[in-house]
Design an enzyme around this catalytic site. Structure first.
Site, mmCIF file in Angstrom:
data_model
loop_
_atom_site.group_PDB
_atom_site.id
_atom_site.type_symbol
_atom_site.label_atom_id
_atom_site.label_comp_id
_atom_site.label_asym_id
_atom_site.label_seq_id
_atom_site.Cartn_x
_atom_site.Cartn_y
_atom_site.Cartn_z
ATOM 1 N N LYS A 182 17.871 4.816 -0.387
ATOM 2 C CA LYS A 182 18.037 3.793 0.685
ATOM 3 C C LYS A 182 16.010 3.949 1.048
ATOM 4 C CE LYS A 182 17.035 4.130 4.193
ATOM 5 N NZ LYS A 182 16.533 2.795 5.006
ATOM 6 N N CYS A 295 0.324 9.220 6.395
ATOM 7 C CA CYS A 295 0.940 10.273 6.484
ATOM 8 C C CYS A 295 -0.421 11.252 6.940
ATOM 9 C CB CYS A 295 1.809 10.932 6.776
ATOM 10 S SG CYS A 295 2.158 10.995 4.889
ATOM 11 N N GLU A 403 0.785 12.174 16.419
ATOM 12 C CA GLU A 403 0.483 10.704 15.851
ATOM 13 C C GLU A 403 0.491 9.746 15.931
ATOM 14 O OE1 GLU A 403 3.697 10.949 12.029
ATOM 15 O OE2 GLU A 403 2.117 10.553 10.123
#
Ligand code: SIN
Length: 528
Positions: A182, A295, A403
């Site tokens: 997915k 990231c 983050e």
């Protein structure tokens, strides 16, 4: 698949791919070019839980043959894939610029990473070594073999829509597994084309099955939940730490070892002896490449006290010269936010900074016509674009710890290498890290003191290579690694085999021929 004309190219109407067949099941959703929301890129259905069950059963049945296909033959498919990806690189690159808003240069790099990964694992199909191990007994041999795990469920993010899926799909199929993938709802067209290219390379139908949908309360969540029905043997995920923790819990209760590649708040240290020009460029690229939506993007730049003011002056000069805009039409450093969720979350951090008393050095939130960021190219109202944003912040502040996933960076003052390492280690994350210094001992102290999965010396925090292990520690992951030979541990298990030639039952641990020492003299008597 149907195509129809859209603003900057064709829009693709595509279905899930189950066993090589296109399946149109579920409510329709759409993906627009994030640089210009008048440009429809794809229409795709949202897979239901029942479609997922079917996909997993198809994958289980494809596994039977594929896992028995010799590894060099599986590798050959990947070699074909590398050549096909090279051929299609310009098309995939342009589609990526349209679908997720990367610049042409970065999008081409994203595709190149998949080519490199395919080449690496094509040859790994000729190794995939096990070991021969000496036995404790005569007339007996011991061996180890790598065996595939079975059916792998995968969920990937949209910021690296070809590279990061390739880190999972390629080693998984090389090792003989089958997959239900997915992808992010931000990159359906690229994912569809990628699976079609695997098929063209010779991958049998059903080895990779593609299902579209969202995350929470949608296809992604349901795929994870199906681990509880025993339909998967492995799960691989790239995304947020919050979702990763939950996937880890579901996998754990099913005794599945997941691959979890999660967030980061990556520190970049600039020491007093650093080459400042190099450090400014590396820090700027680490912060603003892909608009900070990696990231591995730098979150905090820790600058040594004696050079703090000079670094800040030069860094701000560089930031103020950042070109932002529509990457399809203009050469810019970064384009739009990939989706509205990332934008909304990024915008919130302005309030955190104000509340915690951080000092805003540059940046004004969303780029809109009325605030007119001077170096913007394109129509700012056509997408969600953010000002490059720089703060002076301190450890303990929310924006230092969490983050932000957007074009924002904090400058933080530290004094000396010991404090730099302590501060660098003081966020919950541990993905990537960097230090700029020519002092060999400081570089050494950083290398051994930093708690991170990846470290650059005199280089940016971003920029993975296909044959080095990628992954983090602490809240950045569960220790699983992608890329290079290390990822094979994630998609295989070790099978220990012994073969007995003696024609009798030799009892391990008991019928061994160990020699008992026989002392010639009594040392107790000699020594007294
Ligand atoms: C990412 O996966 O977000 C980053 C990879 C890279 O920096 O090359």
């Amino acid at each position: 698949m149907k195509t129809f004309s859209s603003k900057y190219g064709n829009a693709l109407e595509i279905g899930h791919i189950l066993g090589g067949e296109e399946v149109f099941e579920g409510e329709w959703s759409e993906r627009f070019n994030p640089s210009d929301r008048e440009d429809l890129v794809a229409r795709f259905p949202i897979a239901t839980k029942e479609t997922l069950r079917r996909a997993l059963r198809v994958a289980r049945s494809a596994f039977e043959d594929w896992s028995r296909t010799p590894a060099p033959i599986r590798g050959q498919v990947l070699f074909n894939l590398a050549k096909i990806l090279e051929r299609e690189k310009p098309t995939l690159t342009r589609l990526m610029v349209r679908e997720v808003g990367k610049t042409f240069k970065e999008a081409a790099g994203d595709v190149q990473e998949a080519i490199d990964t395919a080449l690496f694992f094509a040859s790994e199909g000729r190794r995939l070594y096990g070991q021969t191990v000496p036995s404790e007994m005569k007339d007996k041999e011991l061996f180890t073999f790598r065996r595939p795990l079975g059916v792998v469920g995968m969920i990937t993010a949209g910021n690296f829509p070809i590279a990061v899926p390739s880190w999972k799909l390629i080693p998984a199929v090389l090792a003989g597994n089958s997959v239900v993938w997915k992808p992010s709802e931000d990159s359906p067209a690229l994912s569809y084309v990628f699976v079609k290219l695997f098929e063209e390379a010779g991958l049998p139908p059903g080895v990779i099955n593609l299902v579209f949908g969202g995350g929470k309360e949608s296809t992604g969540q349901w795929l994870v939940e199906l681990m509880d029905e025993g339909l998967m043997n492995k799960f691989a995920f790239t995304g947020s730490t919050r979702v990763g923790r939950w996937i880890g819990e579901v996998a754990g209760r099913n005794l599945i070892r997941p691959t979890l590649e999660l967030g980061g708040k990556n520190p970049l240290v600039v020491m007093r002896d650093a080459d400042l020009e190099l450090a400014v460029e590396g820090a700027w690229w680490s912060a603003f490449a892909t608009g900070g939506q990696r990231c591995t993007s730098a979150g905090n730049i820790l600058v040594d006290k004696p050079i703090y003011e000079e670094f800040k002056r030069r860094f701000l000069e560089k930031v103020e010269a950042t070109w932002v805009g529509n990457p399809l039409l203009h050469e810019v450093t970064y384009g739009p936010f990939i989706n509205e969720r990332f934008f909304e979350r990024w915008l919130e951090h302005y309030a955190w900074g104000e509340k915690d008393g951080a000092r805003l050095l540059f940046g004004k939130g969303r780029i809109q016509s009325h605030t007119s960021y001077p170096l913007f190219f394109g129509d700012p109202e056509a997408g969600l674009y953010g000002w490059p944003t720089v703060w002076e912040a301190a450890p303990g502040m929310r924006q230092f710890e969490e983050e932000i996933f957007g074009p924002t960076i904090n400058l933080v003052q530290v004094d000396g290498i010991e404090e730099a390492i302590r501060v660098a280690n003081s966020t919950p994350y541990g993905l990537s890290s960097a230090i700029y210094t020519h002092h060999r001992h400081w570089a050494y102290l950083f290398k051994v003191g930093i708690r991170a999965g990846m470290t650059s010396i005199n280089n940016a925090t971003v920029g993975a290579e296909a044959h080095l292990p990628f992954g983090g520690v602490k809240a950045s992951g569960n220790g699983a690694r992608e890329s290079g030979i290390w990822v094979l541990e994630e998609y295989t298990y070790w099978h220990a085999v012994n073969e007995e030639y003696s024609g009798k039952l030799q009892l391990a641990q008991m019928d061994t021929g160990y020699v008992t020492p026989k002392p010639a003299i009594s040392w107790k008597e000699v020594v007294g």
